[in-house]
Design an enzyme around this catalytic site. Structure first.
Site, PDB file in Angstrom:
ATOM      1  N   ASP A 257      44.540  39.610  28.977  1.00  0.00           N
ATOM      2  CA  ASP A 257      43.842  38.406  29.721  1.00  0.00           C
ATOM      3  C   ASP A 257      44.010  37.412  28.923  1.00  0.00           C
ATOM      4  O   ASP A 257      44.110  37.217  27.787  1.00  0.00           O
ATOM      5  CB  ASP A 257      42.387  39.014  29.780  1.00  0.00           C
ATOM      6  CG  ASP A 257      41.585  38.352  31.237  1.00  0.00           C
ATOM      7  OD1 ASP A 257      41.638  38.980  32.001  1.00  0.00           O
ATOM      8  OD2 ASP A 257      41.590  37.180  30.859  1.00  0.00           O
ATOM      9  N   CYS A 355      40.690  41.887  44.831  1.00  0.00           N
ATOM     10  CA  CYS A 355      39.147  42.354  45.706  1.00  0.00           C
ATOM     11  C   CYS A 355      39.262  41.208  46.742  1.00  0.00           C
ATOM     12  O   CYS A 355      38.291  40.709  47.060  1.00  0.00           O
ATOM     13  CB  CYS A 355      38.231  42.475  44.783  1.00  0.00           C
ATOM     14  SG  CYS A 355      37.922  40.952  44.118  1.00  0.00           S
TER      15      CYS A 355
HETATM   16  C1  LIG Z   1      39.906  40.198  39.005  1.00  0.00           C
HETATM   17  S1  LIG Z   1      39.712  39.773  37.337  1.00  0.00           S
HETATM   18  C2  LIG Z   1      40.301  41.276  36.916  1.00  0.00           C
HETATM   19  C3  LIG Z   1      39.176  42.352  36.811  1.00  0.00           C
HETATM   20  C4  LIG Z   1      39.323  43.627  35.914  1.00  0.00           C
HETATM   21  N1  LIG Z   1      40.683  44.085  36.011  1.00  0.00           N
HETATM   22  C5  LIG Z   1      38.332  44.731  36.204  1.00  0.00           C
HETATM   23  O1  LIG Z   1      38.713  45.683  36.470  1.00  0.00           O
HETATM   24  O2  LIG Z   1      37.131  44.467  35.969  1.00  0.00           O
HETATM   25  C6  LIG Z   1      41.154  38.695  37.014  1.00  0.00           C
HETATM   26  C7  LIG Z   1      41.316  38.369  35.571  1.00  0.00           C
HETATM   27  O3  LIG Z   1      42.608  37.625  35.639  1.00  0.00           O
HETATM   28  C8  LIG Z   1      42.599  36.835  34.398  1.00  0.00           C
HETATM   29  N2  LIG Z   1      43.692  35.867  34.243  1.00  0.00           N
HETATM   30  C9  LIG Z   1      43.539  34.704  34.878  1.00  0.00           C
HETATM   31  N3  LIG Z   1      44.886  34.049  34.717  1.00  0.00           N
HETATM   32  C10 LIG Z   1      45.495  34.804  33.926  1.00  0.00           C
HETATM   33  C11 LIG Z   1      46.862  35.052  33.430  1.00  0.00           C
HETATM   34  N4  LIG Z   1      47.491  33.591  33.732  1.00  0.00           N
HETATM   35  N5  LIG Z   1      47.247  35.768  32.630  1.00  0.00           N
HETATM   36  C12 LIG Z   1      46.432  36.829  32.637  1.00  0.00           C
HETATM   37  N6  LIG Z   1      45.295  37.085  33.187  1.00  0.00           N
HETATM   38  C13 LIG Z   1      44.775  36.094  33.708  1.00  0.00           C
HETATM   39  C14 LIG Z   1      40.942  36.293  34.421  1.00  0.00           C
HETATM   40  O4  LIG Z   1      40.577  35.867  33.121  1.00  0.00           O
HETATM   41  C15 LIG Z   1      40.126  37.755  34.952  1.00  0.00           C
HETATM   42  O5  LIG Z   1      39.490  38.162  33.883  1.00  0.00           O
END
Ligand SMILES: C[S@@+](CC[C@H](N)C(=O)[O-])C[C@H]1O[C@@H](n2cnc3c(N)ncnc32)[C@H](O)[C@@H]1O
Length: 431
Positions: A257, A355
């Site tokens: 992340d 989602c």
């Molecule tokens: C929808 S949430 C993930 C939810 C998680 N997978 C769960 O099931 O609880 C999206 C995540 O993507 C991360 N994110 C945003 N930009 C990103 C990047 N460039 N590379 C990796 N992660 C990133 C955010 O910090 C966030 O935690």
């Protein structure tokens, strides 16, 4: 507090929610801290009024030509509620004006579809692009519905029936979820303090919507695989992927992340569940992922999105996405898919999940990805569901039916009684 004072408080909260980026729950909590005289019954009643007001916002805007807290609450309350609350006495809101009375005389049936569906007008075409002719019913189920509380039972720690018995011993009735074979749905709709239960502390279950469980099962993690959870966030899907990977010590799970604080939140969850995963904070442009290029058997991209599929849980979010923020998100989603795909080994799998219920974040992103990556081909949802031991026979049928032979599937409260998750599956051509 009198009914009128509670209504005045709810109006204040509604105005704060509209002006804030914080979740409505948080706004309510800080209102409670600043108004210590309100007892727990008052706070509960104010919360109910405020959430009803948030859900009534679209109709209020149409009816009154403005959607401030007063308009929302007038829309949300029935005639008796309005008479009891809008009295003008002591701390109660002012009585209805003639203009308000005239506006309230118009039947809801006169309202345009978007207002009856509970969304701003500009979101109607986005929803229509996803759901076609059913969009207004789908939107209403998202904006007006109440989400159940689902648990994912950690079958590596406890059988479904043992977890159910432990919940029953704490007076929490539950039933098996119909689509995910690892889910229990609580009968109660109000979140009990599950964290206090011994079974929770022992890692028997985690709170996770059935739709989110299905996304992890569709991704297709198997024992022995090298699996990357590219956007691990709080780890909901990381833990589920670990569960799908089966026997201890089999395979390798790496959770990325950009936000190290989010990764920190996974640690206690891993410990409780007995799960093993390598947590790694990466750069926004994928710095720190190079060692896995072309090596992963499966990469899951649970991309940042508008979260429009979770409106039942956070109705205030309906009003927070803007056309500009949506554009920023879609650009980020395609960049993330592109970066994450580089980690997939030849013959390996890639799963894209959101989602959201907006086609712009879902099917459009998936189609653009395949168009730009000749070495990836779609992987059938029906095949993925059919081979997962963690999806029930009913779940396999339902997913296959919704995917209509394709490589993507859109869930929704109306279709599957889950949050509005989307998945698209791909496979990299063998070398
Ligand atoms: C929808 S949430 C993930 C939810 C998680 N997978 C769960 O099931 O609880 C999206 C995540 O993507 C991360 N994110 C945003 N930009 C990103 C990047 N460039 N590379 C990796 N992660 C990133 C955010 O910090 C966030 O935690």
């Amino acid at each position: 507090m009198t009914p009128g004072a509670r209504a005045a408080a709810a109006i204040e909260v509604l105005d704060q929610v509209a002006a804030s980026r914080a979740p409505a729950d948080e706004v309510l909590r800080s209102w409670g801290r600043a108004h210590r005289f309100a007892g727990s019954k008052d706070r509960r009643a104010i919360a109910e009024l405020a959430f009803a007001g948030v859900r009534a916002r679209a109709l209020a805007g149409w009816r009154f030509g403005g959607d401030d807290g007063r308009a929302c609450l007038l829309q949300a309350l029935g005639e008796a509620g309005r008479a009891a609350c809008f009295t003008g006495e002591a701390h109660a809101p002012a009585p209805l004006t003639d203009a308000e009375r005239a506006a309230l005389a118009r039947p809801d049936a006169d309202a345009p579809d978007w207002a009856r569906a509970g969304v701003p007008a500009w979101k109607a075409p986005l929803l229509e692009a996803s759901f076609g002719a059913d969009w207004a019913e789908e939107a209403a189920a998202l904006s007006q519905g109440r989400a159940p509380i689902d648990l994912r039972v950690n079958l590596r720690r406890a059988a479904l029936t043992s977890a159910q018995a432990a919940l029953a011993a704490a007076d929490l009735a539950s039933g098996a979820t119909p689509l995910s074979a690892t889910g229990l749905r609580l009968t109660a709709r109000l979140a009990p303090d599950l964290h206090k239960l011994q079974a929770f502390r022992a890692g028997w279950f985690e709170v996770q919507d059935e739709g989110s469980q299905l996304m992890a099962w569709l991704a297709g993690a198997e024992p022995g695989m090298t699996v990357v959870d590219y956007c691990a966030g709080g780890g909901g899907k990381t833990l589920a992927l670990w569960q799908a990977m089966g026997a201890k010590g089999s395979g390798r799970l790496i959770a990325f992340d950009v936000d190290p604080r989010r990764l920190d939140a996974i640690r206690p969850r891993l410990e409780r569940s007995g799960a093993q995963a390598t947590l790694r904070a990466i750069g926004a442009d994928g710095q720190g992922t190079q060692d896995l290029e072309g090596r992963a058997d499966l990469v899951l991209v649970d991309a940042p999105c508008s979260a429009s599929g979770t409106w039942r849980r956070r109705p205030e979010a309906i009003w927070r996405t803007t056309p500009e923020s949506l554009q920023r998100l879609t650009a980020l989603q395609s960049a993330l898919l592109d970066r994450a795909s580089r980690l997939v080994r030849p013959g390996g799998r890639l799963a894209y999940v959101t989602c959201s219920v907006f086609a712009a974040e879902n099917l459009a992103a998936a189609d653009a990805f395949v168009a730009a990556h000749a070495d990836f081909r779609p992987r059938s949802i029906a095949d993925a569901a059919g081979t997962s031991p963690l999806i029930t026979p009913q779940g396999r049928d339902r997913l296959a039916e919704l995917a209509r032979g394709g490589h993507s599937v859109q869930l929704s409260p109306r279709r599957t009684d889950t949050d509005g998750f989307f998945a698209a599956l791909f496979e990299r051509s063998p070398a």
